[in-house]
Design a protein around this motif. Sequence first.
Motif, short mmCIF file in Angstrom:
data_model
loop_
_atom_site.label_atom_id
_atom_site.label_comp_id
_atom_site.label_asym_id
_atom_site.label_seq_id
_atom_site.Cartn_x
_atom_site.Cartn_y
_atom_site.Cartn_z
N ALA A 3 -12.41 -13.39 12.24
CA ALA A 3 -11.89 -12.21 12.90
C ALA A 3 -10.52 -11.83 12.38
CB ALA A 3 -11.83 -12.44 14.41
N THR A 4 -9.83 -12.74 11.76
CA THR A 4 -8.52 -12.46 11.19
C THR A 4 -8.68 -11.79 9.84
OG1 THR A 4 -7.56 -14.38 12.29
CG2 THR A 4 -6.35 -13.49 10.42
N SER A 5 -8.04 -10.62 9.66
CA SER A 5 -8.23 -9.88 8.42
C SER A 5 -7.06 -10.00 7.45
CB SER A 5 -8.47 -8.39 8.72
OG SER A 5 -7.34 -7.82 9.34
N ASP A 6 -5.86 -10.34 7.93
CA ASP A 6 -4.70 -10.41 7.05
C ASP A 6 -4.77 -11.66 6.16
OD1 ASP A 6 -2.76 -8.18 7.79
OD2 ASP A 6 -3.24 -9.03 9.77
N VAL A 7 -4.46 -11.46 4.88
CA VAL A 7 -4.43 -12.56 3.91
C VAL A 7 -3.13 -12.46 3.12
CG1 VAL A 7 -5.55 -13.64 1.93
CG2 VAL A 7 -6.94 -12.53 3.70
N VAL A 8 -2.34 -13.50 3.13
CA VAL A 8 -1.09 -13.54 2.37
C VAL A 8 -1.33 -14.34 1.09
CG1 VAL A 8 1.30 -14.33 2.34
CG2 VAL A 8 0.35 -13.30 4.41
N LEU A 9 -1.00 -13.74 -0.05
CA LEU A 9 -1.20 -14.36 -1.35
C LEU A 9 0.16 -14.67 -1.98
CD1 LEU A 9 -3.89 -11.85 -2.71
CD2 LEU A 9 -4.31 -14.05 -1.57
N ALA A 10 0.34 -15.89 -2.47
CA ALA A 10 1.59 -16.29 -3.11
C ALA A 10 1.30 -16.80 -4.52
CB ALA A 10 2.30 -17.37 -2.29
N PRO A 11 1.77 -16.11 -5.55
CA PRO A 11 1.51 -16.53 -6.93
C PRO A 11 2.35 -17.74 -7.33
CG PRO A 11 2.95 -14.62 -6.93
CD PRO A 11 2.56 -14.86 -5.49
N GLY A 12 2.09 -18.25 -8.53
CA GLY A 12 2.77 -19.43 -9.01
C GLY A 12 4.05 -19.13 -9.78
N LEU A 13 4.65 -20.17 -10.30
CA LEU A 13 5.88 -20.08 -11.08
C LEU A 13 5.64 -19.20 -12.31
CD1 LEU A 13 8.78 -21.12 -11.69
CD2 LEU A 13 7.71 -23.07 -12.83
N TRP A 14 6.62 -18.32 -12.60
CA TRP A 14 6.59 -17.39 -13.72
C TRP A 14 5.50 -16.33 -13.58
CZ3 TRP A 14 5.92 -22.35 -16.93
CH2 TRP A 14 7.13 -23.07 -16.96
N MET A 15 4.83 -16.27 -12.45
CA MET A 15 3.74 -15.30 -12.25
C MET A 15 4.22 -14.10 -11.45
SD MET A 15 0.76 -16.24 -13.52
CE MET A 15 -0.20 -17.65 -14.04
N PRO A 16 4.08 -12.88 -11.98
CA PRO A 16 4.41 -11.69 -11.17
C PRO A 16 3.34 -11.47 -10.11
CG PRO A 16 3.40 -11.03 -13.23
CD PRO A 16 3.58 -12.53 -13.31
N GLY A 17 3.66 -10.63 -9.14
CA GLY A 17 2.68 -10.33 -8.11
C GLY A 17 1.39 -9.77 -8.69
N ALA A 18 1.51 -9.07 -9.83
CA ALA A 18 0.33 -8.46 -10.47
C ALA A 18 -0.69 -9.52 -10.89
CB ALA A 18 0.75 -7.64 -11.67
N ALA A 19 -0.25 -10.77 -11.03
CA ALA A 19 -1.18 -11.83 -11.42
C ALA A 19 -2.24 -12.06 -10.35
CB ALA A 19 -0.42 -13.13 -11.68
N MET A 20 -1.96 -11.62 -9.13
CA MET A 20 -2.90 -11.80 -8.02
C MET A 20 -3.80 -10.57 -7.83
SD MET A 20 -1.92 -14.79 -7.23
CE MET A 20 -2.40 -15.39 -5.60
N ALA A 21 -3.76 -9.64 -8.80
CA ALA A 21 -4.47 -8.36 -8.64
C ALA A 21 -5.97 -8.53 -8.43
CB ALA A 21 -4.20 -7.47 -9.85
N LEU A 22 -6.61 -9.41 -9.20
CA LEU A 22 -8.06 -9.57 -9.05
C LEU A 22 -8.39 -10.21 -7.71
CD1 LEU A 22 -10.85 -9.29 -10.19
CD2 LEU A 22 -10.54 -11.43 -11.44
N LEU A 23 -7.63 -11.21 -7.31
CA LEU A 23 -7.85 -11.85 -6.01
C LEU A 23 -7.61 -10.85 -4.89
CD1 LEU A 23 -8.67 -14.64 -5.02
CD2 LEU A 23 -6.25 -15.26 -4.91
#
Length: 207
Positions: A3-23
């Motif tokens: 029922a919870t819809s919010d998902v927080v994504l945290a990328p790794g070292l040297w990774m910009p937020g765009a690295a999580m684009a596919l996820l």
Amino acid sequence: MSATSDVVLAPGLWMPGAAMALLYARFSRAGYAPHVFTYRGRSPFEGNVARLTRFARETLAGRPAHFIGHSLGGVLLLDALNAHPDIGVASAVLLGAPVRGCMAGRRLGGARVGRWMMGGCGELWQEREAAWKREAPLGVVAGTMPLGLGRALGRLPGQNDGVVRVEETRVEGMSGQALLPIGHSMLIVSGTVFRNVERFMHTGRFE
């Protein structure tokens, strides 16, 4: 949990937020509301924990969420969520997160340029304990295909994803661990990882 819809994504070292684009896109298509936390991995770790805490409070406004962190992002999530029980957690999943230290990181830190590259997070790669102190289920995904920058610094003993050893990802109190034949950087783009993570978010189990 579903029922919870919010998902927080945290990328790794040297990774910009765009690295999580596919996820991010996969979660969006599945009906979730993903949020990407961005930070400078070379900044002091305690400051990044504080930034993540503030981000979660402001973005979620009291709503519980699923938290997913890759590599250093997973270490940040573990520390922040343990330290701040006011942040609601539906589930948390760490992807290739070296929560018990990192042999490859220690090797990299042996050179001056390596210490500069790691900045304020270098001390995290020393061996340490890792425990989960929340009631919500915590899942750990570890890669077993040794493809990653860490291999360039020498062979890593035991199962590893090329950067992080499986034994470095284990958390006391975790609900389950999935070992998948995937390299470190590919953990955030793999469809197999996504399906395992979503299953864990729904059931608190990988199987």
